[in-house]
Design an enzyme around this catalytic site. Structure first.
Site, PDB file in Angstrom:
ATOM      1  N   HIS A  67      -4.293-106.291 -92.396  1.00  0.00           N
ATOM      2  CA  HIS A  67      -4.227-106.768 -91.010  1.00  0.00           C
ATOM      3  C   HIS A  67      -2.787-106.753 -90.499  1.00  0.00           C
ATOM      4  O   HIS A  67      -1.886-107.212 -91.188  1.00  0.00           O
ATOM      5  CB  HIS A  67      -4.747-108.202 -90.904  1.00  0.00           C
ATOM      6  CG  HIS A  67      -6.234-108.309 -91.045  1.00  0.00           C
ATOM      7  ND1 HIS A  67      -6.924-109.443 -90.748  1.00  0.00           N
ATOM      8  CD2 HIS A  67      -7.160-107.410 -91.443  1.00  0.00           C
ATOM      9  CE1 HIS A  67      -8.217-109.247 -90.949  1.00  0.00           C
ATOM     10  NE2 HIS A  67      -8.377-108.025 -91.386  1.00  0.00           N
TER      11      HIS A  67
ATOM     12  N   TYR B 281      -7.442-118.010 -85.381  1.00  0.00           N
ATOM     13  CA  TYR B 281      -7.182-119.446 -85.524  1.00  0.00           C
ATOM     14  C   TYR B 281      -7.442-120.071 -84.160  1.00  0.00           C
ATOM     15  O   TYR B 281      -6.859-119.625 -83.160  1.00  0.00           O
ATOM     16  CB  TYR B 281      -5.736-119.710 -85.923  1.00  0.00           C
ATOM     17  CG  TYR B 281      -5.423-119.383 -87.372  1.00  0.00           C
ATOM     18  CD1 TYR B 281      -5.534-120.365 -88.357  1.00  0.00           C
ATOM     19  CD2 TYR B 281      -5.001-118.123 -87.759  1.00  0.00           C
ATOM     20  CE1 TYR B 281      -5.233-120.091 -89.685  1.00  0.00           C
ATOM     21  CE2 TYR B 281      -4.703-117.829 -89.081  1.00  0.00           C
ATOM     22  CZ  TYR B 281      -4.821-118.830 -90.041  1.00  0.00           C
ATOM     23  OH  TYR B 281      -4.531-118.551 -91.350  1.00  0.00           O
TER      24      TYR B 281
ATOM     25  N   PRO C 122      -4.660-125.864 -95.999  1.00  0.00           N
ATOM     26  CA  PRO C 122      -4.943-124.434 -95.991  1.00  0.00           C
ATOM     27  C   PRO C 122      -4.598-123.691 -94.703  1.00  0.00           C
ATOM     28  O   PRO C 122      -4.648-122.459 -94.666  1.00  0.00           O
ATOM     29  CB  PRO C 122      -6.456-124.371 -96.252  1.00  0.00           C
ATOM     30  CG  PRO C 122      -6.974-125.696 -95.844  1.00  0.00           C
ATOM     31  CD  PRO C 122      -5.882-126.677 -96.096  1.00  0.00           C
TER      32      PRO C 122
ATOM     33  N   LYS D 249      -1.309-120.570 -97.584  1.00  0.00           N
ATOM     34  CA  LYS D 249      -0.200-120.425 -98.530  1.00  0.00           C
ATOM     35  C   LYS D 249      -0.530-120.804 -99.971  1.00  0.00           C
ATOM     36  O   LYS D 249       0.244-120.506-100.887  1.00  0.00           O
ATOM     37  CB  LYS D 249       1.000-121.289 -98.071  1.00  0.00           C
ATOM     38  CG  LYS D 249       1.653-120.798 -96.809  1.00  0.00           C
ATOM     39  CD  LYS D 249       2.393-119.487 -97.029  1.00  0.00           C
ATOM     40  CE  LYS D 249       2.798-118.822 -95.739  1.00  0.00           C
ATOM     41  NZ  LYS D 249       2.295-117.474 -95.555  1.00  0.00           N
TER      42      LYS D 249
ATOM     43  N   TYR E  47       4.192-116.384 -91.832  1.00  0.00           N
ATOM     44  CA  TYR E  47       2.797-116.107 -92.180  1.00  0.00           C
ATOM     45  C   TYR E  47       2.695-114.912 -93.120  1.00  0.00           C
ATOM     46  O   TYR E  47       1.922-114.905 -94.078  1.00  0.00           O
ATOM     47  CB  TYR E  47       1.988-115.842 -90.896  1.00  0.00           C
ATOM     48  CG  TYR E  47       0.496-115.883 -91.105  1.00  0.00           C
ATOM     49  CD1 TYR E  47      -0.156-117.091 -91.323  1.00  0.00           C
ATOM     50  CD2 TYR E  47      -0.257-114.715 -91.119  1.00  0.00           C
ATOM     51  CE1 TYR E  47      -1.521-117.138 -91.539  1.00  0.00           C
ATOM     52  CE2 TYR E  47      -1.620-114.748 -91.333  1.00  0.00           C
ATOM     53  CZ  TYR E  47      -2.242-115.973 -91.545  1.00  0.00           C
ATOM     54  OH  TYR E  47      -3.601-116.012 -91.773  1.00  0.00           O
TER      55      TYR E  47
HETATM   56  P1  FAD Z   1      -6.444-123.293-109.704  1.00  0.00           P
HETATM   57  O1  FAD Z   1      -6.967-122.105-109.015  1.00  0.00           O
HETATM   58  O2  FAD Z   1      -6.969-124.637-109.339  1.00  0.00           O
HETATM   59  O3  FAD Z   1      -6.638-123.062-111.261  1.00  0.00           O
HETATM   60  C1  FAD Z   1      -6.463-124.092-112.215  1.00  0.00           C
HETATM   61  C2  FAD Z   1      -7.368-123.817-113.385  1.00  0.00           C
HETATM   62  O4  FAD Z   1      -7.086-124.745-114.427  1.00  0.00           O
HETATM   63  C3  FAD Z   1      -8.832-123.990-113.034  1.00  0.00           C
HETATM   64  O5  FAD Z   1      -9.542-122.820-113.385  1.00  0.00           O
HETATM   65  C4  FAD Z   1      -9.274-125.200-113.845  1.00  0.00           C
HETATM   66  O6  FAD Z   1     -10.629-125.110-114.260  1.00  0.00           O
HETATM   67  C5  FAD Z   1      -8.313-125.131-115.023  1.00  0.00           C
HETATM   68  N1  FAD Z   1      -8.112-126.416-115.716  1.00  0.00           N
HETATM   69  C6  FAD Z   1      -7.951-127.644-115.168  1.00  0.00           C
HETATM   70  N2  FAD Z   1      -7.778-128.579-116.130  1.00  0.00           N
HETATM   71  C7  FAD Z   1      -7.815-127.925-117.304  1.00  0.00           C
HETATM   72  C8  FAD Z   1      -7.710-128.347-118.664  1.00  0.00           C
HETATM   73  N3  FAD Z   1      -7.513-129.628-118.977  1.00  0.00           N
HETATM   74  N4  FAD Z   1      -7.813-127.415-119.638  1.00  0.00           N
HETATM   75  C9  FAD Z   1      -8.012-126.102-119.343  1.00  0.00           C
HETATM   76  N5  FAD Z   1      -8.138-125.659-118.056  1.00  0.00           N
HETATM   77  C10 FAD Z   1      -8.023-126.549-117.052  1.00  0.00           C
HETATM   78  N6  FAD Z   1      -5.851-121.985-100.240  1.00  0.00           N
HETATM   79  C11 FAD Z   1      -5.723-121.205 -99.180  1.00  0.00           C
HETATM   80  O7  FAD Z   1      -4.638-120.668 -98.963  1.00  0.00           O
HETATM   81  N7  FAD Z   1      -6.803-120.993 -98.336  1.00  0.00           N
HETATM   82  C12 FAD Z   1      -8.042-121.574 -98.591  1.00  0.00           C
HETATM   83  O8  FAD Z   1      -8.973-121.355 -97.848  1.00  0.00           O
HETATM   84  C13 FAD Z   1      -8.185-122.413 -99.686  1.00  0.00           C
HETATM   85  N8  FAD Z   1      -9.366-123.015 -99.956  1.00  0.00           N
HETATM   86  C14 FAD Z   1      -9.452-123.848-101.047  1.00  0.00           C
HETATM   87  C15 FAD Z   1     -10.658-124.510-101.333  1.00  0.00           C
HETATM   88  C16 FAD Z   1     -10.758-125.400-102.415  1.00  0.00           C
HETATM   89  C17 FAD Z   1     -12.074-126.117-102.695  1.00  0.00           C
HETATM   90  C18 FAD Z   1      -9.611-125.616-103.232  1.00  0.00           C
HETATM   91  C19 FAD Z   1      -9.684-126.592-104.409  1.00  0.00           C
HETATM   92  C20 FAD Z   1      -8.423-124.925-102.960  1.00  0.00           C
HETATM   93  C21 FAD Z   1      -8.331-124.052-101.878  1.00  0.00           C
HETATM   94  N9  FAD Z   1      -7.140-123.370-101.581  1.00  0.00           N
HETATM   95  C22 FAD Z   1      -7.038-122.582-100.511  1.00  0.00           C
HETATM   96  C23 FAD Z   1      -5.974-123.449-102.416  1.00  0.00           C
HETATM   97  C24 FAD Z   1      -5.893-122.286-103.391  1.00  0.00           C
HETATM   98  O9  FAD Z   1      -7.186-121.889-103.775  1.00  0.00           O
HETATM   99  C25 FAD Z   1      -5.061-122.755-104.556  1.00  0.00           C
HETATM  100  O10 FAD Z   1      -3.742-122.961-104.062  1.00  0.00           O
HETATM  101  C26 FAD Z   1      -5.027-121.817-105.758  1.00  0.00           C
HETATM  102  O11 FAD Z   1      -6.293-121.822-106.380  1.00  0.00           O
HETATM  103  C27 FAD Z   1      -3.967-122.276-106.758  1.00  0.00           C
HETATM  104  O12 FAD Z   1      -4.095-121.559-107.948  1.00  0.00           O
HETATM  105  P2  FAD Z   1      -3.761-122.255-109.350  1.00  0.00           P
HETATM  106  O13 FAD Z   1      -3.920-121.178-110.353  1.00  0.00           O
HETATM  107  O14 FAD Z   1      -2.489-122.984-109.254  1.00  0.00           O
HETATM  108  O15 FAD Z   1      -4.857-123.397-109.533  1.00  0.00           O
HETATM  109  C1  DHB Z   2      -8.615-117.875 -95.104  1.00  0.00           C
HETATM  110  C2  DHB Z   2      -8.269-119.120 -95.562  1.00  0.00           C
HETATM  111  C3  DHB Z   2      -7.220-119.781 -94.980  1.00  0.00           C
HETATM  112  O1  DHB Z   2      -6.868-120.996 -95.414  1.00  0.00           O
HETATM  113  C4  DHB Z   2      -6.510-119.224 -93.932  1.00  0.00           C
HETATM  114  O2  DHB Z   2      -5.492-119.916 -93.365  1.00  0.00           O
HETATM  115  C5  DHB Z   2      -6.852-117.966 -93.479  1.00  0.00           C
HETATM  116  C6  DHB Z   2      -7.924-117.286 -94.071  1.00  0.00           C
HETATM  117  C7  DHB Z   2      -9.757-117.163 -95.739  1.00  0.00           C
HETATM  118  O3  DHB Z   2     -10.410-117.769 -96.594  1.00  0.00           O
HETATM  119  O4  DHB Z   2     -10.000-116.008 -95.407  1.00  0.00           O
END
Ligand code: FAD
Ligand code: DHB
Length: 393
Positions: free
Chosen positions: A75, A204, A296, A300, A387
């Site tokens: 995009h 948005y 969200p 980021k 962004y």
């Molecule tokens: P995570 O993806 O949370 O991975 C952590 C992993 O550690 C998980 O798989 C978990 O099962 C594992 N774990 C936890 N405890 C233990 C343990 N004790 N032993 C072994 N494994 C363990 N960001 C956006 O930018 N846009 C969005 O739309 C958006 N939607 C989201 C929706 C939800 C419901 C959530 C929770 C987050 C969302 N986020 C979004 C944020 C984004 O998904 C996260 O910033 C991203 O997943 C971070 O990655 P990570 O690897 O740090 O953590």
């Molecule tokens: C999406 C999620 C976001 O949090 C955002 O700011 C833009 C797009 C998505 O899931 O596509």
């Protein structure tokens, strides 16, 4: 109890843990990834979708971006809607030609899992880390409950990539850690729908009823969000009510209505900001959501998580191969500088786009900010650069 030894133990197979393990493997550093959930679960957990320019480049350069290049949607602009009018911000024109890529987080996860299993590096599913020992010594160890029984792994470093609710950030003593936190008075209701996206770019939207976001995953699948009150639950939102509210909020006087289709997935996510300082305790290094959460609205979360592990992999490499501690000593400060920039941008986007249900003065300020974002080239340029590529800096 079975015992193992490796150079780096990585707790969590989200985007942060998986990419860290992959980057270390490419440099010949042994590592074991431990994930408490199943492979099926982590590969189907629907979350973020926008990948910044520099982070997409990182995935491609490290050899796990092939499918993203093929299937990701590139995009060059983004739309803002308010007062029934649509305004396009030409992201790439304002950000040195750089685009964003729309590609689901679970696809990034699948791509890195496939690469790792392909070269046979250890990745334990259904294996929960239960505790740590010796984090301030040069031989820390990690206790794990696996389906085959208990395991203790000694290592040189532990990477806590286990999200906010994991065990790693809780292992840092309270007198060392500082936690900054803010909750917002709304949540996001997100759906995945079998419906061709009505537009080519993300929308948005700020409406008096609340926030809305139109995104997509493919030419057949849309990803949409509605800002809702924090106490609302999914059972209050029938399919008809979701579509009706999306149509009301996204309506303009210029473009046709959004397309509808069967809802394949739905969920409600609370919105908050968290920063944990420092991101290091002895031989334990935090990365991704275990160290910080952003609302969200700025898209980021995943980008920050991947940016952390780019810094961390270089720091571990310098230490473990070259015996040089400098990058590791600077790890927390280097990441936190970017984390706070992302918090600022995400707060700006969140506050500008979510109307207050109680404070009309706040609403006046929000609308002015939004008009400025689309009308002033200076404001639009700052928005576009943040962004598209905040995490490269
Ligand atoms: P995570 O993806 O949370 O991975 C952590 C992993 O550690 C998980 O798989 C978990 O099962 C594992 N774990 C936890 N405890 C233990 C343990 N004790 N032993 C072994 N494994 C363990 N960001 C956006 O930018 N846009 C969005 O739309 C958006 N939607 C989201 C929706 C939800 C419901 C959530 C929770 C987050 C969302 N986020 C979004 C944020 C984004 O998904 C996260 O910033 C991203 O997943 C971070 O990655 P990570 O690897 O740090 O953590
Ligand atoms: C999406 C999620 C976001 O949090 C955002 O700011 C833009 C797009 C998505 O899931 O596509």
């Amino acid at each position: 109890m079975k015992e193992l030894r490796t150079q780096v133990v990585i707790v969590g197979a989200g985007p942060a843990g998986l990419l860290l393990g992959h980057l270390l493997h490419l440099e010949g550093i042994d590592n074991i990834i431990l994930e408490r959930r199943s492979r099926e679960h982590i590969e189907h957990r629907v979350r973020a979708g926008v990948i910044e320019y520099g982070i997409a480049k990182l995935l491609v350069e490290s050899g796990v971006g092939e499918r993203m290049l093929r299937d990701g949607l590139v995009h060059h602009g983004v739309e803002f809607r308010f007062d029934r009018a649509s305004h396009r911000i030409p992201l790439s024109d304002l950000a040195g030609g750089k685009p964003i890529t729309v590609y689901g987080q679970q696809e990034v996860v699948k791509d890195i899992v496939a690469a790792r299993l392909g070269y046979g590096a250890p990745l334990y599913f259904d294996s929960e880390v239960t505790g740590f020992d010796g984090l301030t010594t040069d031989q820390p160890s990690v206790d794990v409950d696996t389906p085959e029984g208990k395991l203790r792994i000694t290592c040189d470093y532990v990477a806590g990539c286990d999200g906010t609710l994991g065990v790693a950030n809780r292992a840092i003593p309270q007198n060392i850690i500082r936690r900054y936190e803010r909750t917002y008075p709304f949540s996001w209701l997100g759906i995945i729908a079998q419906a061709p996206p009505a537009t080519d770019e993300l929308i948005y939207c700020r409406h008096e009823n609340g926030f809305a976001l139109y995104s997509m995953r493919s030419p057949e699948v849309s990803r949409l969000y509605l800002g809702v009150r924090p106490d609302e639950t999914l059972d209050q939102w029938s399919d008809d009510r979701i579509w009706e509210e999306l149509s009301i909020r996204l309506a303009t006087d210029q473009v046709p209505e959004i397309g509808q289709g069967p809802i394949l997935e739905r969920g409600i996510t609370a919105m908050r900001s968290i920063v944990i300082e420092p991101m290091r305790y002895g031989r334990l290094l935090l990365a991704g959501d275990s160290a910080h959460i952003v609302p969200p609205t700025g898209a980021k979360g995943m980008n920050l998580a991947l940016a952390d592990v780019r810094v961390l992999s270089r720091a571990l490499l310098a230490q473990l191969i070259g015996g040089d501690d400098t990058l590791l000593e600077a790890y927390s400060a280097t990441c936190l500088e970017r984390v706070w920039r992302a918090e600022e941008f995400s707060t700006y986007m969140t506050q500008m786009l979510h109307p207050s249900y109680t404070d009309d003065f706040e609403n006046g300020v929000q609308k002015t900010r939004l008009r400025q974002a689309v009308a002033s080239e200076g404001a639009a340029t700052v928005l576009a650069q943040n962004y598209v590529d905040l995490c490269s800096r």
